[in-house]
Design a protein around this motif. Structure first.
Motif, PDB file in Angstrom:
ATOM      1  N   LYS A 162       0.849  -1.181   0.000  1.00 29.07           N
ATOM      2  CA  LYS A 162       0.000   0.000   0.000  1.00 29.07           C
ATOM      3  C   LYS A 162       0.888   1.236   0.000  1.00 29.07           C
ATOM      4  O   LYS A 162       1.773   1.373   0.857  1.00 29.07           O
ATOM      5  N   SER A 163       0.635   2.135  -0.989  1.00 29.89           N
ATOM      6  CA  SER A 163       1.548   3.261  -1.182  1.00 29.89           C
ATOM      7  C   SER A 163       0.817   4.473  -1.742  1.00 29.89           C
ATOM      8  O   SER A 163      -0.279   4.355  -2.312  1.00 29.89           O
ATOM      9  N   ILE A 164       1.446   5.635  -1.571  1.00 29.32           N
ATOM     10  CA  ILE A 164       1.016   6.892  -2.184  1.00 29.32           C
ATOM     11  C   ILE A 164       2.231   7.477  -2.898  1.00 29.32           C
ATOM     12  O   ILE A 164       3.305   7.591  -2.299  1.00 29.32           O
ATOM     13  N   SER A 165       2.076   7.822  -4.171  1.00 33.05           N
ATOM     14  CA  SER A 165       3.192   8.371  -4.946  1.00 33.05           C
ATOM     15  C   SER A 165       2.699   9.491  -5.843  1.00 33.05           C
ATOM     16  O   SER A 165       1.496   9.620  -6.108  1.00 33.05           O
ATOM     17  N   GLY A 166       3.631  10.290  -6.317  1.00 33.71           N
ATOM     18  CA  GLY A 166       3.281  11.383  -7.212  1.00 33.71           C
ATOM     19  C   GLY A 166       4.519  12.156  -7.614  1.00 33.71           C
ATOM     20  O   GLY A 166       5.656  11.732  -7.382  1.00 33.71           O
ATOM     21  N   ILE A 210      -6.541   5.130   2.102  1.00 35.59           N
ATOM     22  CA  ILE A 210      -5.882   3.862   1.816  1.00 35.59           C
ATOM     23  C   ILE A 210      -6.690   2.749   2.477  1.00 35.59           C
ATOM     24  O   ILE A 210      -6.951   2.768   3.687  1.00 35.59           O
ATOM     25  N   ASP A 211      -7.147   1.772   1.672  1.00 35.09           N
ATOM     26  CA  ASP A 211      -7.857   0.606   2.191  1.00 35.09           C
ATOM     27  C   ASP A 211      -7.667  -0.525   1.196  1.00 35.09           C
ATOM     28  O   ASP A 211      -6.866  -0.423   0.258  1.00 35.09           O
ATOM     29  N   GLU A 212      -8.416  -1.628   1.404  1.00 32.61           N
ATOM     30  CA  GLU A 212      -8.251  -2.791   0.543  1.00 32.61           C
ATOM     31  C   GLU A 212      -8.647  -2.489  -0.895  1.00 32.61           C
ATOM     32  O   GLU A 212      -8.126  -3.077  -1.838  1.00 32.61           O
ATOM     33  N   ALA A 213      -9.596  -1.545  -1.082  1.00 29.50           N
ATOM     34  CA  ALA A 213     -10.031  -1.180  -2.440  1.00 29.50           C
ATOM     35  C   ALA A 213      -9.106  -0.164  -3.077  1.00 29.50           C
ATOM     36  O   ALA A 213      -9.153   0.048  -4.282  1.00 29.50           O
ATOM     37  N   HIS A 214      -8.297   0.520  -2.260  1.00 27.27           N
ATOM     38  CA  HIS A 214      -7.402   1.562  -2.774  1.00 27.27           C
ATOM     39  C   HIS A 214      -6.019   1.349  -2.150  1.00 27.27           C
ATOM     40  O   HIS A 214      -5.620   2.056  -1.228  1.00 27.27           O
ATOM     41  N   GLN A 215      -5.301   0.347  -2.656  1.00 29.91           N
ATOM     42  CA  GLN A 215      -4.025  -0.015  -2.063  1.00 29.91           C
ATOM     43  C   GLN A 215      -2.859   0.819  -2.619  1.00 29.91           C
ATOM     44  O   GLN A 215      -1.898   1.084  -1.903  1.00 29.91           O
ATOM     45  N   THR A 216      -2.941   1.205  -3.891  1.00 26.83           N
ATOM     46  CA  THR A 216      -1.874   1.970  -4.533  1.00 26.83           C
ATOM     47  C   THR A 216      -2.464   3.239  -5.118  1.00 26.83           C
ATOM     48  O   THR A 216      -3.300   3.178  -6.028  1.00 26.83           O
ATOM     49  N   ILE A 217      -2.042   4.376  -4.606  1.00 30.66           N
ATOM     50  CA  ILE A 217      -2.555   5.672  -5.067  1.00 30.66           C
ATOM     51  C   ILE A 217      -1.461   6.392  -5.845  1.00 30.66           C
ATOM     52  O   ILE A 217      -0.390   6.688  -5.296  1.00 30.66           O
ATOM     53  N   LEU A 218      -1.720   6.640  -7.130  1.00 25.14           N
ATOM     54  CA  LEU A 218      -0.817   7.451  -7.955  1.00 25.14           C
ATOM     55  C   LEU A 218      -1.505   8.788  -8.216  1.00 25.14           C
ATOM     56  O   LEU A 218      -2.509   8.864  -8.928  1.00 25.14           O
ATOM     57  N   LEU A 219      -0.979   9.833  -7.611  1.00 23.81           N
ATOM     58  CA  LEU A 219      -1.596  11.156  -7.699  1.00 23.81           C
ATOM     59  C   LEU A 219      -1.258  11.837  -9.017  1.00 23.81           C
ATOM     60  O   LEU A 219      -0.187  11.607  -9.586  1.00 23.81           O
ATOM     61  N   PRO A 220      -2.147  12.696  -9.521  1.00 21.09           N
ATOM     62  CA  PRO A 220      -1.781  13.513 -10.679  1.00 21.09           C
ATOM     63  C   PRO A 220      -0.673  14.491 -10.297  1.00 21.09           C
ATOM     64  O   PRO A 220      -0.391  14.716  -9.118  1.00 21.09           O
TER      65      PRO A 220
END
Length: 804
Positions: free
Chosen positions: A13-17, A83-93
């Motif tokens: 699970k991550s957030i990137s941009g 961040i949850d099971e439905a949204h494990q990897t978030i790639l931001l604009p």
């Protein structure tokens, strides 16, 4: 292949941009804080890397916000991120940071400008805007002023001594050669040009055809919002010229629109004088012909381009562009010849008039896409192209003869009705695959189809009207299909860089002279497959990379252009005809080059080339008539030493000097006449650029070309000097420019023949090169933002430069 490229790693699970400023430049070192909601507790913090990217891994389920700061920019706080099971990897604009209030009070004015010459591992870049005189010049004249580029009186272009140059416009070939290519480049105003890319040994992603490549990049604004510029110029020699250009770009969110429109009027005058002598087999003079030809031409050109880039997502961009160009042209020629007998007594005087009126159009369309396959940089791109050239016109000829002591009599009036069309289809796919440790792999495929239809009808004209004459008419159809694939690998170490490529091309061509009641139907075909390797190696001699040594090797092919195959004998004047040669074979060349560079200041180069089946223009004397046709000459070698120096003798003075010394040797037989010329040639191009106070700039350039070998003739040394002055106005957004071309009117071509069986000639050509011009340029619109995409248009770079 696409399926195999998908990553197969365990998901975390991550957030990137990525972070950029309002000029669309990556912000390195921006501070990113990951805060947990609802209490804004700091979870993690990091800084963006050199590419402006960041990533937080191994996150727990929950709601977060990002707090971002960077020196000189406003702070930014994101909306809540879940961040949850439905949204494990978030790639931001992409996140854009605005300048802080203090920084937005005044516009930042950049006083430096790009250097005229920049060096890359596999090409030399010429920034056209750094050449003041380009504002009142057309594209062919800009090429003439470019260090290392030579344009002869027939419009043929050479790059560092390499003939058969492939000319690209935004990565797409022009599909023309010779006089047609010269006319096309004359119709493109210099104000449309951004830069020139000169490639002696092009990498394998480019078509193997042509001795070298010149890629002409048109202006394509990269700013967000509405931006553009206007260029308008007028110059006067014997005849007048005008070039007017509007470049516009509008970039809003996911859409980027760009376009250019240019209108030009051009007058040209040239004079040619010939002294031709004819000999018996024993070498005794038995006849002589003096010819004087004067040509005046006018044309009006409209050039337009409209395109769109659409960002479907962070990974997918599609684009298209359409081009339309028209160039009506009228030419009027007068010619006079005097024939002398063996005792040099006047035998006859021939005079003639000719006039032509042609409509020429070019329509092109391109569809392209870029698909990013993963974050590591894997990318797939593609292009589809359609290009159509159409030329329709007539040529009228009137001929008269006058014998000593007799009145002038008409020897006939006739005309040619000419229709010529070229249709090109091609498609291309390119794949980029980054590898570990600063390595990358590129691969691609391309297929092109060219259809050429040239129909020339001859009519006699008399008091009763026009009557067709099939024996002098010609209908020639030429079809060509080239299929290619390439693979290239690039790797950089601490000081060493290397690039290895290989390209395979299969060529199928077919020529068909349809024939008529008097002309026999003939046809020919050729099929061949070739492999073309390329190698580039660079070595940094010091840790800072100021001293660099590069070496390259390439195998190239120079295919005959489409009309060079046409066997029909075409009338030029009473003593000159031209014809194609269906037996022509492609010319193959090996090129080796070693180059030393010190920063961008000094470049020293040594190159060697060996070629077989040289394609040269040949002249055969049949009686007192010259017949010009292309011919394959055995083999040849070419050594060239070149140096390019950029120095600042003073703060206000920039000096660029380019010197070339070459040695050419060729061996072969033309019409049973053995040729083995061995020749040294010298060229020097000097450009002085001056920066004065209060927005004044100046330019003084000189070009000298020593004696040169052109197949069966030697051209004498010649030189020219150009000057220009510029004044910035309207807070540096506008400028006024004055130019003075060929100031002393020294650019006159004189040549003497060699190796023509039982004949010789002297030729002098003079054209309208002595000119004074004025230009106005103005830049408008919002210049705060930069474009998100810089699409490389290189799909159709193979076929255009060989068509007429």
């Amino acid at each position: 292949m696409l399926t195999c490229l998908q990553a197969s790693a365990q998901k975390t699970k991550s957030i990137s941009g990525s972070i950029k400023n309002t000029r669309n430049e990556e912000l390195a070192g921006a501070a990113i804080k990951l805060l947990r909601l609802p209490d804004s507790v700091l979870i993690k913090g990091e800084a963006t890397n050199a590419a402006g990217k960041f990533q937080f891994n191994n996150l727990q389920d929950g709601n977060y916000i990002l707090a971002i700061s960077s020196v000189g920019h406003k702070k930014f706080t994101s909306s809540p991120i879940t961040i949850d099971e439905a949204h494990q990897t978030i790639l931001l604009p992409v996140i854009f940071l605005s300048l802080s209030g203090n920084n937005q009070l005044k516009e930042v004015v950049v006083t430096s400008k790009k250097p005229l010459i920049e060096q890359d591992i596999d090409k030399t870049i010429v920034n056209v805007e750094s050449m003041i005189s380009s504002a009142t010049s057309n594209t062919l004249e800009v090429l003439e002023k470019t260090p290392g580029v030579t344009v002869d009186m027939n419009g043929s272009i050479t790059l560092n001594g390499k003939q058969g140059v492939l000319v690209l416009i935004d990565g797409r070939a022009t599909h023309m050669s010779g006089q047609d290519l010269a006319s096309y480049l004359k119709s493109l105003p210099g104000g449309m040009l951004d830069k020139l890319e000169l490639m002696d040994n092009p990498p394998s992603k480019y078509d193997a055809g042509g001795g070298a490549i010149i890629n002409i990049k048109l202006k394509k604004n990269r700013d967000l919002g509405l931006t553009g510029n206007i260029n308008s110029s007028y110059s006067q020699g014997i005849m007048a010229r005008t070039y007017n250009v509007l470049n516009v770009n509008y970039n809003h969110r996911k859409l980027n629109y760009f376009g250019n429109i240019g209108y030009s009027t051009e007058g040209q005058k040239s004079t040619d004088f010939y002294d031709r002598k004819f000999f018996t087999p024993a070498g005794d003079l038995y006849s002589k012909v003096l010819l004087d030809n004067t040509s005046r031409g006018t044309s009006r050109g409209i050039t337009s381009r409209l395109g769109l880039d659409y960002t479907l997502s962070d990974k997918t961009i599609i684009g298209f562009q359409v081009n339309l160009q028209t160039r009506p042209r009228k030419d009027n020629n007068t010619f006079m010849s005097q024939s002398f007998d063996q005792g040099m007594g006047l035998d006859s005087i021939n005079t003639g008039l000719s006039g032509s009126d042609f409509d020429w159009t070019n329509v092109g369309a391109n569809l392209n896409f870029t698909q990013k396959l993963n974050k590591a940089g894997r990318e797939l791109s593609g292009d589809l192209n359609y290009i159509k050239y159409q030329s329709d016109g007539i040529q009228l000829f009137s001929n008269y003869v006058e014998m000593p002591g007799a009145a002038k009599n008409s020897t006939g009036n006739f005309k040619y009705d000419i229709k010529s069309g070229i249709t090109i289809y091609n498609a291309k796919l390119d794949y980029i695959h980054p590898l570990k440790n600063k390595a990358s792999l590129e691969a691609g495929v391309k297929s092109s189809i060219v259809e050429n239809d040239n129909d020339s009808r001859y009519f006699n004209i008399n008091n009763s009207g026009e009557s067709p004459e099939d024996s002098r008419s010609n209908h020639f159809i030429y079809d060509e299909n080239i299929n290619a694939a390439y693979l290239s690998v690039r790797k950089n170490w601490k000081r060493i860089g290397g690039q290895l490529g290989i390209r395979a091309e299969n060529t199928h061509l077919k020529g068909n002279q349809l024939g008529n009641s008097m002309v026999q139907h003939t046809e020919f075909s050729q099929d061949f497959t070739d492999v073309f390797p390329t190698v580039f190696i660079s070595y940094k001699l010091d840790s800072l990379g100021r001293h660099t040594l590069t070496g390259s090797l390439a195998r190239r092919i120079n295919r005959p252009n489409y009309q060079q195959f046409n066997p029909f004998l075409a009338f030029r004047d009473n003593f000159t005809y031209s014809s194609g040669n269906p037996e022509l074979k492609p010319n193959y060349q090996y090129r080796y080059e070693l180059r030393y560079s010190f920063k961008q200041l000094l470049t020293l180069g040594l190159s060697y080339g060996h070629a077989v089946n040289l394609i040269i223009p040949s002249t055969e004397a049949v009686g007192n008539i010259f017949i010009n046709r292309p011919y394959n000459l055995g083999e040849g070698t070419l050594f060239i030493f070149s140096t390019n120096l950029n120095v600042k003798p003073a703060k206000w003075w920039m000096l660029n000097t380019n010197i070339q010394v070459g040695h050419l040797k060729a061996t072969g037989t033309i019409y049973s006449q053995k040729l083995s010329p061995s020749f040294y040639s010298y060229r020097m191009n000097v450009l002085n650029q001056f920066t004065f106070k209060k927005g004044w700039n100046g330019e003084l350039a000189g070009y000298w070309s020593g004696k040169d070998l052109n197949s069966q003739s030697i051209t004498n040394a010649r030189m020219r000097f150009n000057s220009a002055i510029q004044k910035k106005i309207f807070k540096d957004k506008g400028s006024l420019k004055l130019t003075y071309e060929d100031m002393f009117h020294l650019w006159v071509t004189k040549e003497n023949s060699i190796g023509i069986k039982q004949a010789s000639f002297f030729h002098q050509n003079e054209w309208d090169s002595h000119r004074v011009g004025i230009a106005f340029t103005y830049r408008f619109g919002n210049e705060t933002f930069a474009r998100k995409r810089r699409h490389q248009d290189n799909a159709a770079e193979g076929e255009k430069s060989r068509a007429e």
